[in-house]
Write a protein that holds these residues in place. Structure first.
Motif, PDB file in Angstrom:
ATOM      1  N   PHE A  23       0.489  -1.415   0.007  1.00  0.00           N
ATOM      2  CA  PHE A  23      -0.386   0.274  -0.461  1.00  0.00           C
ATOM      3  C   PHE A  23       1.185   1.349  -0.153  1.00  0.00           C
ATOM      4  O   PHE A  23       2.133   1.015   0.458  1.00  0.00           O
ATOM      5  CB  PHE A  23      -0.931   0.243   0.819  1.00  0.00           C
ATOM      6  CG  PHE A  23      -1.611  -0.994   1.727  1.00  0.00           C
ATOM      7  CD1 PHE A  23      -2.489  -1.726   0.669  1.00  0.00           C
ATOM      8  CD2 PHE A  23      -2.289  -1.398   2.658  1.00  0.00           C
ATOM      9  CE1 PHE A  23      -3.226  -2.766   0.445  1.00  0.00           C
ATOM     10  CE2 PHE A  23      -3.619  -2.447   2.296  1.00  0.00           C
ATOM     11  CZ  PHE A  23      -4.119  -3.217   1.354  1.00  0.00           C
ATOM     12  N   GLY A  24       0.452   2.473  -0.156  1.00  0.00           N
ATOM     13  CA  GLY A  24       0.888   4.095  -0.196  1.00  0.00           C
ATOM     14  C   GLY A  24       0.662   4.112  -1.114  1.00  0.00           C
ATOM     15  O   GLY A  24      -0.379   4.709  -2.125  1.00  0.00           O
ATOM     16  N   GLU A  25       1.841   6.061  -1.487  1.00  0.00           N
ATOM     17  CA  GLU A  25       1.154   6.778  -2.339  1.00  0.00           C
ATOM     18  C   GLU A  25       1.862   6.808  -3.868  1.00  0.00           C
ATOM     19  O   GLU A  25       2.176   7.617  -4.214  1.00  0.00           O
ATOM     20  CB  GLU A  25       1.392   7.604  -1.614  1.00  0.00           C
ATOM     21  CG  GLU A  25       0.721   8.048  -0.734  1.00  0.00           C
ATOM     22  CD  GLU A  25       0.528   9.598   0.601  1.00  0.00           C
ATOM     23  OE1 GLU A  25      -0.141  10.203   0.396  1.00  0.00           O
ATOM     24  OE2 GLU A  25       2.013   9.319   0.865  1.00  0.00           O
ATOM     25  N   GLU A  26       3.072   6.138  -3.652  1.00  0.00           N
ATOM     26  CA  GLU A  26       3.786   5.367  -4.515  1.00  0.00           C
ATOM     27  C   GLU A  26       4.192   4.375  -5.840  1.00  0.00           C
ATOM     28  O   GLU A  26       4.311   3.422  -5.538  1.00  0.00           O
ATOM     29  CB  GLU A  26       5.215   6.018  -4.614  1.00  0.00           C
ATOM     30  CG  GLU A  26       6.442   6.885  -4.737  1.00  0.00           C
ATOM     31  CD  GLU A  26       6.824   6.961  -6.603  1.00  0.00           C
ATOM     32  OE1 GLU A  26       6.480   7.502  -6.887  1.00  0.00           O
ATOM     33  OE2 GLU A  26       6.671   5.470  -6.818  1.00  0.00           O
ATOM     34  N   ALA A  31       4.446  -0.413  -8.341  1.00  0.00           N
ATOM     35  CA  ALA A  31       4.501  -2.186  -9.247  1.00  0.00           C
ATOM     36  C   ALA A  31       5.748  -2.146  -8.935  1.00  0.00           C
ATOM     37  O   ALA A  31       5.884  -4.386  -9.156  1.00  0.00           O
ATOM     38  CB  ALA A  31       3.986  -1.204 -10.424  1.00  0.00           C
ATOM     39  N   GLU A  32       6.564  -1.753  -8.918  1.00  0.00           N
ATOM     40  CA  GLU A  32       8.158  -2.608  -8.439  1.00  0.00           C
ATOM     41  C   GLU A  32       8.092  -4.064  -7.408  1.00  0.00           C
ATOM     42  O   GLU A  32       8.694  -4.824  -7.826  1.00  0.00           O
ATOM     43  CB  GLU A  32       9.259  -2.074  -8.111  1.00  0.00           C
ATOM     44  CG  GLU A  32       9.560  -0.409  -9.284  1.00  0.00           C
ATOM     45  CD  GLU A  32      10.068  -1.848  -9.988  1.00  0.00           C
ATOM     46  OE1 GLU A  32      11.355  -2.488  -9.841  1.00  0.00           O
ATOM     47  OE2 GLU A  32       9.696  -1.943 -11.183  1.00  0.00           O
ATOM     48  N   VAL A 136       3.948  -4.206   3.439  1.00  0.00           N
ATOM     49  CA  VAL A 136       5.204  -3.403   2.320  1.00  0.00           C
ATOM     50  C   VAL A 136       4.181  -1.900   1.622  1.00  0.00           C
ATOM     51  O   VAL A 136       3.413  -1.329   1.402  1.00  0.00           O
ATOM     52  CB  VAL A 136       4.922  -3.945   0.959  1.00  0.00           C
ATOM     53  CG1 VAL A 136       6.503  -3.488   0.582  1.00  0.00           C
ATOM     54  CG2 VAL A 136       5.529  -5.681   1.734  1.00  0.00           C
ATOM     55  N   PRO A 137       5.022  -0.881   2.940  1.00  0.00           N
ATOM     56  CA  PRO A 137       4.269   0.897   2.817  1.00  0.00           C
ATOM     57  C   PRO A 137       5.139   1.589   1.852  1.00  0.00           C
ATOM     58  O   PRO A 137       6.658   1.102   1.783  1.00  0.00           O
ATOM     59  CB  PRO A 137       3.932   0.971   4.601  1.00  0.00           C
ATOM     60  CG  PRO A 137       5.323   0.463   4.919  1.00  0.00           C
ATOM     61  CD  PRO A 137       4.950  -1.285   4.625  1.00  0.00           C
ATOM     62  N   CYS A 138       4.906   2.056   0.665  1.00  0.00           N
ATOM     63  CA  CYS A 138       5.183   2.415  -0.621  1.00  0.00           C
ATOM     64  C   CYS A 138       5.379   3.934   0.323  1.00  0.00           C
ATOM     65  O   CYS A 138       3.972   4.887  -1.119  1.00  0.00           O
ATOM     66  CB  CYS A 138       4.910   2.339  -1.741  1.00  0.00           C
ATOM     67  SG  CYS A 138       5.502   0.136  -2.085  1.00  0.00           S
ATOM     68  N   TYR A 139       6.294   5.128   0.017  1.00  0.00           N
ATOM     69  CA  TYR A 139       6.538   6.230   1.182  1.00  0.00           C
ATOM     70  C   TYR A 139       6.577   6.925  -0.250  1.00  0.00           C
ATOM     71  O   TYR A 139       7.353   6.479  -0.747  1.00  0.00           O
ATOM     72  CB  TYR A 139       6.680   6.714   2.104  1.00  0.00           C
ATOM     73  CG  TYR A 139       6.387   5.961   3.470  1.00  0.00           C
ATOM     74  CD1 TYR A 139       4.973   6.431   4.022  1.00  0.00           C
ATOM     75  CD2 TYR A 139       6.869   4.927   3.988  1.00  0.00           C
ATOM     76  CE1 TYR A 139       4.082   5.545   4.951  1.00  0.00           C
ATOM     77  CE2 TYR A 139       6.497   3.702   5.266  1.00  0.00           C
ATOM     78  CZ  TYR A 139       4.880   5.336   5.885  1.00  0.00           C
ATOM     79  OH  TYR A 139       5.194   4.077   6.774  1.00  0.00           O
ATOM     80  N   ASN A 176       9.224  11.636  -9.460  1.00  0.00           N
ATOM     81  CA  ASN A 176       7.859  10.785  -9.903  1.00  0.00           C
ATOM     82  C   ASN A 176       9.055  10.751 -10.092  1.00  0.00           C
ATOM     83  O   ASN A 176       9.771   9.923 -10.816  1.00  0.00           O
ATOM     84  CB  ASN A 176       7.421  11.857 -11.104  1.00  0.00           C
ATOM     85  CG  ASN A 176       6.696  11.051 -12.168  1.00  0.00           C
ATOM     86  OD1 ASN A 176       6.992   9.879 -11.998  1.00  0.00           O
ATOM     87  ND2 ASN A 176       5.398  10.936 -12.447  1.00  0.00           N
ATOM     88  N   LEU A 177       8.990   8.335  -9.820  1.00  0.00           N
ATOM     89  CA  LEU A 177      10.299   7.632  -9.326  1.00  0.00           C
ATOM     90  C   LEU A 177       9.666   7.133 -10.777  1.00  0.00           C
ATOM     91  O   LEU A 177      11.250   6.466 -11.691  1.00  0.00           O
ATOM     92  CB  LEU A 177      10.246   6.372  -8.693  1.00  0.00           C
ATOM     93  CG  LEU A 177      10.135   7.019  -7.157  1.00  0.00           C
ATOM     94  CD1 LEU A 177      10.461   6.009  -6.085  1.00  0.00           C
ATOM     95  CD2 LEU A 177      11.752   7.942  -7.621  1.00  0.00           C
ATOM     96  N   LEU A 178       8.308   6.803 -11.726  1.00  0.00           N
ATOM     97  CA  LEU A 178       8.681   6.647 -12.968  1.00  0.00           C
ATOM     98  C   LEU A 178       9.360   7.143 -14.044  1.00  0.00           C
ATOM     99  O   LEU A 178      10.193   6.804 -14.884  1.00  0.00           O
ATOM    100  CB  LEU A 178       7.119   6.163 -13.044  1.00  0.00           C
ATOM    101  CG  LEU A 178       6.771   5.402 -14.566  1.00  0.00           C
ATOM    102  CD1 LEU A 178       7.087   4.658 -15.209  1.00  0.00           C
ATOM    103  CD2 LEU A 178       5.189   5.914 -14.664  1.00  0.00           C
TER     104      LEU A 178
END
Length: 346
Positions: A23-26, A31-32, A136-139, A176-178
């Protein structure tokens, strides 16, 4: 059990859990992480992947049936379930708790969704899954965490970026990681292991239409109506997905309104910049926008965004880019004309 995104690789090497909650905002990190889980599961014989998305009218019994069924194609199955930024509701909560009582060694359930707020983490279904699985939190990454992530990506791609080139790329992609990863892949193809300087990175950024959406955010925050129209015209000409533009506008409006409300309660701007991940080079622009746009105007923008969202999803928009441009102009100047959301004529 909580496991941060950068720890997941090591955790997967220790063995697989029956449940994963990513779960997260990123979105790129989500996806990774899901991809890493899928690859690790495949190495253990989970060859079949079944995907579900939570939509209106979803039959929750499908999850139970699939979780307990024997696959015709594989001895082991991985189920990916996208909560689609929603909560599971009463029925879904009961189903998730039921699954923890029916643990199947030949099936793995991977849930992915929006940020797990404290009320979600305190819910019975979340606690039940967390007790036997991995959360797995995705910040969003900022500061040293973002720099470390960029260094890891460069290492994987055998890419040699000068330090000032890295900084320019980080500032341009604004977390923006993507977008950042796509640019790194392009640089890897162009330069291999040769040293890449700042000029090469900036030239590549200027040539990428995908960064026009950042130009739109900049024009909105500065209140530049003419530039806003130019950017929107180009986005429309390039057939950039309307909902991607909607997301960018909604993000700016929602953040500004939240910051305005916080200011009224006496919040310190330095703390707000940190809370909302505002880069130092953006702070003057954000301050200008806050001084120009009061809560009433921002609430009007958000109301029109909600109208757009509903009309778009119902197929009642003849010209979505025109409607989005209308909303953008409210950022720049008072506009009392109603949003142009008209149903298709029969």
């Amino acid at each position: 059990m909580r496991c941060y995104a950068n720890q997941l690789t090591s955790q997967l090497k220790k063995g697989l859990a029956p449940f994963y909650m990513v779960f997260g905002e990123e979105p790129y990190q989500i996806a990774e992480c899901v991809s890493q889980i899928r690859q690790a599961a495949k190495q253990h014989g989970f060859d079949e992947v079944i995907k579900f998305t939570l939509m209106q009218g979803f039959d929750w019994q499908e999850i139970i049936a699939q979780y307990q069924s024997m696959s015709l194609f594989s001895a082991r199955t991985l189920i990916e379930f996208d909560l689609n930024e929603q909560k599971p509701g009463t029925t879904g909560s009961q189903i998730f708790k039921q699954l923890t009582e029916l643990v199947n060694d030949d099936t793995i359930l991977v849930l992915k969704g929006a940020k797990a707020s404290q009320d979600i983490q305190r819910s019975a279904w979340f606690k039940a899954l967390d007790k036997q699985g991995i959360f797995v939190p995705c910040y969003p990454l900022t500061g040293n965490h973002l720099t470390r992530w960029l260094d890891e990506q460069c290492y994987r791609l055998n890419l040699n970026l000068h330090n000032n080139a890295k900084q320019s790329l980080i500032e341009a992609t604004e977390g923006n990681l993507l977008a950042c990863h796509q640019e790194l892949e392009k640089l890897s193809l162009l330069y291999g292991s040769d040293l890449v300087d700042q000029q090469a990175v900036m030239q590549g950024l200027l040539n990428q239409s995908k960064f026009d959406i950042f130009d739109l955010s900049d024009a909105l925050l500065k209140g530049h109506a003419e530039q806003t129209v130019k950017v929107m015209t180009k986005l429309a000409a390039d057939n950039i997905e309307a909902m991607s533009i909607f997301w960018a506008i909604n993000k700016e409006a929602s953040n500004l309104l939240a910051m305005q409300h916080a200011r009224l309660t006496g919040a310190n701007m330095t703390d707000l910049y940190k809370q909302f991940n505002i880069w130092k080079n953006q702070q003057a622009t954000i301050q200008h926008a806050l001084n120009r746009l009061n809560s009433k105007v921002l609430e009007q923008i958000i109301k029109q965004l909600a109208q757009f969202d509903a009309a778009y999803k119902q197929g009642n928009l003849i010209a979505p880019y025109q409607a989005l441009t209308h909303i953008c102009l409210v950022f720049c100047q008072p506009l009392s004309i109603p949003l142009p959301c008209h149903p298709h004529s029969d």
